[in-house]
Motif scaffolding. Sequence first.
Motif, PDB file in Angstrom:
ATOM      1  N   ALA A  63       0.821  -1.207   0.000  1.00 57.27           N
ATOM      2  CA  ALA A  63       0.000   0.000   0.000  1.00 57.27           C
ATOM      3  C   ALA A  63       0.856   1.258   0.000  1.00 57.27           C
ATOM      4  O   ALA A  63       0.529   2.253  -0.640  1.00 57.27           O
ATOM      5  N   ALA A  64       1.994   1.225   0.722  1.00 55.17           N
ATOM      6  CA  ALA A  64       2.870   2.393   0.765  1.00 55.17           C
ATOM      7  C   ALA A  64       3.416   2.708  -0.618  1.00 55.17           C
ATOM      8  O   ALA A  64       3.530   3.875  -1.016  1.00 55.17           O
ATOM      9  N   CYS A  79      -3.041  -5.699 -12.140  1.00 56.47           N
ATOM     10  CA  CYS A  79      -2.958  -5.617 -10.694  1.00 56.47           C
ATOM     11  C   CYS A  79      -3.956  -6.601 -10.088  1.00 56.47           C
ATOM     12  O   CYS A  79      -5.126  -6.646 -10.477  1.00 56.47           O
ATOM     13  N   THR A  80      -3.486  -7.393  -9.125  1.00 59.15           N
ATOM     14  CA  THR A  80      -4.337  -8.345  -8.437  1.00 59.15           C
ATOM     15  C   THR A  80      -3.921  -8.419  -6.980  1.00 59.15           C
ATOM     16  O   THR A  80      -2.994  -7.727  -6.560  1.00 59.15           O
ATOM     17  N   HIS A  81      -4.624  -9.259  -6.212  1.00 67.32           N
ATOM     18  CA  HIS A  81      -4.298  -9.425  -4.797  1.00 67.32           C
ATOM     19  C   HIS A  81      -4.252 -10.911  -4.483  1.00 67.32           C
ATOM     20  O   HIS A  81      -5.248 -11.614  -4.611  1.00 67.32           O
ATOM     21  N   LEU A  82      -3.070 -11.392  -4.119  1.00 68.88           N
ATOM     22  CA  LEU A  82      -2.851 -12.807  -3.812  1.00 68.88           C
ATOM     23  C   LEU A  82      -2.931 -13.033  -2.301  1.00 68.88           C
ATOM     24  O   LEU A  82      -2.659 -12.123  -1.529  1.00 68.88           O
ATOM     25  N   GLN A  83      -3.265 -14.195  -1.820  1.00 68.32           N
ATOM     26  CA  GLN A  83      -3.714 -15.351  -2.577  1.00 68.32           C
ATOM     27  C   GLN A  83      -5.242 -15.359  -2.585  1.00 68.32           C
ATOM     28  O   GLN A  83      -5.864 -15.078  -1.580  1.00 68.32           O
ATOM     29  N   TYR A  84      -5.832 -15.736  -3.723  1.00 70.01           N
ATOM     30  CA  TYR A  84      -7.280 -15.773  -3.826  1.00 70.01           C
ATOM     31  C   TYR A  84      -7.681 -16.906  -4.772  1.00 70.01           C
ATOM     32  O   TYR A  84      -8.290 -16.705  -5.820  1.00 70.01           O
ATOM     33  N   ALA A 124      -7.168  -2.900  -1.116  1.00 73.27           N
ATOM     34  CA  ALA A 124      -7.782  -1.592  -0.900  1.00 73.27           C
ATOM     35  C   ALA A 124      -7.373  -0.600  -1.986  1.00 73.27           C
ATOM     36  O   ALA A 124      -8.170   0.236  -2.421  1.00 73.27           O
ATOM     37  N   ALA A 125      -6.119  -0.686  -2.434  1.00 68.79           N
ATOM     38  CA  ALA A 125      -5.631   0.213  -3.486  1.00 68.79           C
ATOM     39  C   ALA A 125      -6.198  -0.166  -4.844  1.00 68.79           C
ATOM     40  O   ALA A 125      -6.312   0.688  -5.732  1.00 68.79           O
ATOM     41  N   ILE A 126      -6.563  -1.439  -5.011  1.00 68.83           N
ATOM     42  CA  ILE A 126      -7.191  -1.866  -6.260  1.00 68.83           C
ATOM     43  C   ILE A 126      -8.627  -1.370  -6.325  1.00 68.83           C
ATOM     44  O   ILE A 126      -9.044  -0.737  -7.297  1.00 68.83           O
ATOM     45  N   LYS A 127      -9.410  -1.646  -5.279  1.00 65.22           N
ATOM     46  CA  LYS A 127     -10.838  -1.303  -5.331  1.00 65.22           C
ATOM     47  C   LYS A 127     -11.066   0.205  -5.345  1.00 65.22           C
ATOM     48  O   LYS A 127     -12.097   0.672  -5.831  1.00 65.22           O
ATOM     49  N   SER A 128     -10.106   0.984  -4.842  1.00 61.96           N
ATOM     50  CA  SER A 128     -10.240   2.439  -4.862  1.00 61.96           C
ATOM     51  C   SER A 128      -9.905   3.035  -6.224  1.00 61.96           C
ATOM     52  O   SER A 128     -10.203   4.209  -6.481  1.00 61.96           O
ATOM     53  N   GLY A 129      -9.250   2.233  -7.087  1.00 70.98           N
ATOM     54  CA  GLY A 129      -8.824   2.734  -8.388  1.00 70.98           C
ATOM     55  C   GLY A 129      -7.485   3.442  -8.354  1.00 70.98           C
ATOM     56  O   GLY A 129      -7.006   3.918  -9.396  1.00 70.98           O
ATOM     57  N   ALA A 130      -6.829   3.504  -7.175  1.00 74.74           N
ATOM     58  CA  ALA A 130      -5.573   4.261  -7.046  1.00 74.74           C
ATOM     59  C   ALA A 130      -4.480   3.727  -7.966  1.00 74.74           C
ATOM     60  O   ALA A 130      -3.754   4.498  -8.601  1.00 74.74           O
ATOM     61  N   VAL A 131      -4.344   2.412  -8.041  1.00 81.77           N
ATOM     62  CA  VAL A 131      -3.264   1.846  -8.862  1.00 81.77           C
ATOM     63  C   VAL A 131      -3.509   2.060 -10.346  1.00 81.77           C
ATOM     64  O   VAL A 131      -2.564   2.171 -11.129  1.00 81.77           O
ATOM     65  N   LEU A 132      -4.779   2.138 -10.742  1.00 78.75           N
ATOM     66  CA  LEU A 132      -5.105   2.405 -12.144  1.00 78.75           C
ATOM     67  C   LEU A 132      -4.848   3.872 -12.475  1.00 78.75           C
ATOM     68  O   LEU A 132      -4.246   4.193 -13.499  1.00 78.75           O
ATOM     69  N   SER A 133      -5.278   4.767 -11.588  1.00 83.57           N
ATOM     70  CA  SER A 133      -5.068   6.201 -11.807  1.00 83.57           C
ATOM     71  C   SER A 133      -3.592   6.555 -11.829  1.00 83.57           C
ATOM     72  O   SER A 133      -3.168   7.469 -12.551  1.00 83.57           O
ATOM     73  N   ALA A 134      -2.791   5.820 -11.038  1.00 85.83           N
ATOM     74  CA  ALA A 134      -1.364   6.098 -10.957  1.00 85.83           C
ATOM     75  C   ALA A 134      -0.584   5.521 -12.126  1.00 85.83           C
ATOM     76  O   ALA A 134       0.619   5.743 -12.244  1.00 85.83           O
ATOM     77  N   GLY A 135      -1.249   4.781 -13.010  1.00 80.58           N
ATOM     78  CA  GLY A 135      -0.536   4.177 -14.127  1.00 80.58           C
ATOM     79  C   GLY A 135       0.296   2.987 -13.721  1.00 80.58           C
ATOM     80  O   GLY A 135       1.273   2.650 -14.382  1.00 80.58           O
ATOM     81  N   ARG A 136      -0.080   2.340 -12.612  1.00 81.85           N
ATOM     82  CA  ARG A 136       0.673   1.169 -12.143  1.00 81.85           C
ATOM     83  C   ARG A 136       0.302  -0.068 -12.946  1.00 81.85           C
ATOM     84  O   ARG A 136       1.111  -0.976 -13.082  1.00 81.85           O
ATOM     85  N   CYS A 137      -0.939  -0.107 -13.449  1.00 85.63           N
ATOM     86  CA  CYS A 137      -1.379  -1.264 -14.209  1.00 85.63           C
ATOM     87  C   CYS A 137      -2.450  -0.845 -15.206  1.00 85.63           C
ATOM     88  O   CYS A 137      -3.044   0.225 -15.092  1.00 85.63           O
ATOM     89  N   ARG A 190     -17.334   4.976  -9.360  1.00 86.29           N
ATOM     90  CA  ARG A 190     -16.939   6.386  -9.326  1.00 86.29           C
ATOM     91  C   ARG A 190     -15.472   6.569  -9.674  1.00 86.29           C
ATOM     92  O   ARG A 190     -15.062   7.643 -10.134  1.00 86.29           O
ATOM     93  N   ASN A 191     -14.664   5.532  -9.444  1.00 89.29           N
ATOM     94  CA  ASN A 191     -13.223   5.641  -9.672  1.00 89.29           C
ATOM     95  C   ASN A 191     -12.676   4.652 -10.699  1.00 89.29           C
ATOM     96  O   ASN A 191     -11.509   4.750 -11.080  1.00 89.29           O
ATOM     97  N   ILE A 192     -13.500   3.708 -11.124  1.00 85.89           N
ATOM     98  CA  ILE A 192     -13.051   2.643 -12.005  1.00 85.89           C
ATOM     99  C   ILE A 192     -14.061   2.442 -13.123  1.00 85.89           C
ATOM    100  O   ILE A 192     -15.270   2.482 -12.882  1.00 85.89           O
ATOM    101  N   ASP A 193     -13.576   2.209 -14.340  1.00 85.31           N
ATOM    102  CA  ASP A 193     -14.438   1.730 -15.409  1.00 85.31           C
ATOM    103  C   ASP A 193     -14.399   0.205 -15.390  1.00 85.31           C
ATOM    104  O   ASP A 193     -13.314  -0.390 -15.328  1.00 85.31           O
ATOM    105  N   PHE A 194     -15.562  -0.430 -15.445  1.00 91.08           N
ATOM    106  CA  PHE A 194     -15.639  -1.890 -15.409  1.00 91.08           C
ATOM    107  C   PHE A 194     -15.986  -2.458 -16.777  1.00 91.08           C
ATOM    108  O   PHE A 194     -16.709  -1.835 -17.559  1.00 91.08           O
TER     109      PHE A 194
END
Length: 280
Positions: free
Chosen positions: A16-17, A55-60, A98-111, A126-130
């Motif tokens: 997250a940091a 971007c994903t979140h392991l393990q799932y 939390a950073a995925i569902k908020s859209g932060a990583v997408l807005s930051a150009g991380r993925c 509001r923050n992500i196109d699905f």
Amino acid sequence: MALWPMRHRMLVIGAAALVTALTVSACGSGGSAGGGGGSTAGGVRLVNAGKLTTCTHLQYEPFQFTRGSQTVGFDVDVIDLVAKKLGVKQEVVDIDFAAIKSGAVLSAGRCDVAAAGLTINDERRRNIDFSVPYFDATQALLARKGRGVTSLGDVKAKNLKLGAQASTTGLEYVKNKGFDPIEFADSSKELLGLETGQADVIVQDLPVALTWLKKPAIRAKYDVVARLDTGEQYGIGMKKGNAALSKAVDQVIEQARADGTYNALYKKWFGVEPSPAAAA
């Protein structure tokens, strides 16, 4: 339709940091997906040239998890179809949910895309196109056998400790039902919490719970005691306004449903064919 061999994928462990730092430092580059990427067939601009970064979140498991040196799962295979259409390889990045569902990583150009069993809802829109929905989800309660639990009402009546995975719709669902659950950082820690007695009952997506129960040691002690039909659907997340990528992802999902590829992937990871409504 035959499936091609699994590609090698690089797994990058995020935090997250790091996401916060990326969000602060990222600057617009004029492309539809941000970051200094390169164009591919169809005019889709990617954050890393020659790669579709997920971007994903392991393990799932069975949606995304590590097997040896590879990241595999249903969501991974779905995005592999998109990467194939674009003529690139998929790279998977492990990021705090939390950073995925908020859209932060997408807005930051991380993925480019977020594929993490991500439920479509108005708050996230509001923050992500699905993408169009690609999976119908159901929540479940998992408890030790013999607990006498068949519903959330039983959990409350027996004053049992309820656990849930942080930042998930399962957590939100039980909170809206008046519970104050113990929160676990990821699904593996949630299951461990059940096994060690931190929680008496846990709420989790049904396919994840059923995957746990494939392991004899888990199946001998625990069982799905209730299914919670929450009407959820999963979607692939993308940066808002990235119309070219959204169109490509939707086309892939719709084509996979039409030609049988979706059914093959579903059976591969869940052991059964999808219901007619889910496959349509």
